[in-house]
Write an enzyme that holds these catalytic residues in place. Structure first.
Site, PDB file in Angstrom:
ATOM      1  N   ARG A 237       6.035  -3.228   2.662  1.00 40.54           N
ATOM      2  CA  ARG A 237       4.757  -2.692   2.200  1.00 40.54           C
ATOM      3  C   ARG A 237       4.979  -2.068   0.827  1.00 40.54           C
ATOM      4  NH1 ARG A 237       2.795  -5.497   5.536  1.00 40.54           N
ATOM      5  NH2 ARG A 237       1.378  -4.910   7.223  1.00 40.54           N
ATOM      6  N   GLU A 266      -3.588  -3.505  -3.155  1.00 48.40           N
ATOM      7  CA  GLU A 266      -3.766  -4.953  -3.000  1.00 48.40           C
ATOM      8  C   GLU A 266      -5.249  -5.269  -2.863  1.00 48.40           C
ATOM      9  OE1 GLU A 266      -1.321  -6.415   0.204  1.00 48.40           O
ATOM     10  OE2 GLU A 266       0.496  -5.573  -0.656  1.00 48.40           O
ATOM     11  N   HIS A 285       0.972 -11.202  -1.278  1.00 47.29           N
ATOM     12  CA  HIS A 285       1.176 -10.862   0.144  1.00 47.29           C
ATOM     13  C   HIS A 285       1.138 -12.137   1.009  1.00 47.29           C
ATOM     14  CE1 HIS A 285       0.738  -7.340   3.189  1.00 47.29           C
ATOM     15  NE2 HIS A 285       1.377  -8.355   3.750  1.00 47.29           N
TER      16      HIS A 285
HETATM   17  C1  DGY Z   1       1.749  -8.373   8.712  1.00 49.77           C
HETATM   18  O1  DGY Z   1       1.507  -9.107   9.670  1.00 49.77           O
HETATM   19  O2  DGY Z   1       1.780  -7.154   8.810  1.00 49.77           O
HETATM   20  C2  DGY Z   1       2.036  -9.035   7.407  1.00 49.77           C
HETATM   21  O3  DGY Z   1       2.166  -8.140   6.369  1.00 49.77           O
HETATM   22  C3  DGY Z   1       0.987 -10.065   7.089  1.00 49.77           C
HETATM   23  O4  DGY Z   1      -0.206  -9.465   6.796  1.00 49.77           O
END
Ligand code: DGY
Length: 324
Positions: A237, A266, A285
């Site tokens: 993240r 984002e 992402h």
């Molecule tokens: C998640 O599943 O948390 C990934 O970051 C994809 O969004």
């Protein structure tokens, strides 16, 4: 009477058909300008929610007093106020496992893209600069045989370790709260302090979940510990990294490069200084974003949701809700 769910992520026809057999579905496209208003209108009387990338705050939950389950199409659950959901007796489910390999592939794509300058040099060719043989100014650095430092040795960390050891002959270091004897035995991985990993790794890959302990984990002090030729890869993240400190480290070539799939904000703003740097590969992402994996994640979320609404324990329950 069928229970009603609000869907705020588009699903494939097969999964829509499966849902509609069991529940009444209200579809809300939150990407539209009036998406949030429509969601608010749809929440009263809803028993389930299924989607991703929506911050479900108390003001939204207040509109849904009959809510039983939120089925997130993600493994990460940092978008949710889990204690608040639990207090309200609402189950939260996620979609682990099915995205592990794809997300590890993304990690390696960024390792290779940054080390071998794939995006930069592909653009250079496209822009018509390839007029003669390449010289040292365009050389990258090797990946095979180097040291990969993995911060967070969960499922995705282990999948990275396997690729690194078996595919690229890399030495693997990891930093994790728990020792992983299996990973050590299988891939020769060695557990390290955070500082020790940062000092030794040629590639530092972040796979930790975002929480109070990991927010801002990599800041100016940590970046200063990295080798000048080292590369940072973030597939966890954005908020795990102090972004201004990273921009400074990249701008001054304190570290060689960064491969970033996640950002503090984002979508990433077009004006972000990260996009001005030729030693950054930024992807939108895409960690789990393949057709196969996104379908498997959605199917997993549908299974979780239907189990919860049928009074069964969903396979991927994140919070323990009393009386469920
Ligand atoms: C998640 O599943 O948390 C990934 O970051 C994809 O969004």
């Amino acid at each position: 009477m069928k229970k009603r769910i609000v869907l705020y992520k588009r699903l494939s026809d097969d999964l829509m058909a499966r849902l509609r057999e069991q529940v009444e579905v209200t579809w809300v496209d939150t990407a539209q300008a009036d998406g949030l208003a429509r969601l608010r209108d749809a929440l009263p009387g809803a028993h389930g929610l299924l989607g991703a990338s929506l911050r479900l705050d108390a003001s939204l939950l207040d509109l849904a007093p009959t809510l039983e389950v939120v089925a997130s199409v993600s493994v990460g659950v940092d978008n949710y106020d889990i204690p608040e959901l639990t207090r309200r007796g609402v189950m939260l489910t996620n979609t682990p496992d099915v995205l592990t390999e794809t997300t590890a592939d993304t990690g390696f794509a960024l390792i290779l893209a940054t080390a071998r300058r794939v995006v930069e040099l592909a653009n250079w060719v496209r822009d018509g600069h390839w007029q003669a043989n390449l010289g040292p100014a365009h050389f990258g650095s090797d990946v095979h045989g180097k040291t990969l430092g993995i911060i967070g040795m969960g499922r995705i960390g282990e999948a990275l370790a396997r690729r690194a050891a078996a595919g690229f002959g890399m030495r693997v270091l990891y930093h994790s709260q728990r020792t992983k004897p299996d990973v050590e035995a299988r891939y020769g991985a060695r557990q390290c302090s955070l500082a020790g990993l940062l000092q030794q790794a040629d590639f530092v890959c972040l796979t930790v979940p975002l929480n109070a302990a990991t927010e801002g984990l990599i800041g100016a002090r940590e970046l200063a510990l990295m080798k000048p030729e080292a590369i940072l890869v973030n597939i966890s993240r954005g908020r795990v990294v102090d972004e201004p400190a990273l921009i400074e480290a990249l701008r001054t070539r304190r570290i060689r490069a960064a491969g970033l799939d996640v950002f503090v904000q984002e979508p990433l703003s077009q004006t972000s200084p990260l996009l001005q740097l030729d030693n950054v590969v930024a992807t939108p992402h895409i960690g789990s974003a393949t057709e196969e994996t996104r379908h498997a994640m959605a199917r997993c979320a549908v299974d979780n949701l239907l189990a919860a609404l049928a009074g069964e324990r969903p396979a991927h329950l994140v919070n323990e809700v009393r009386g469920r």
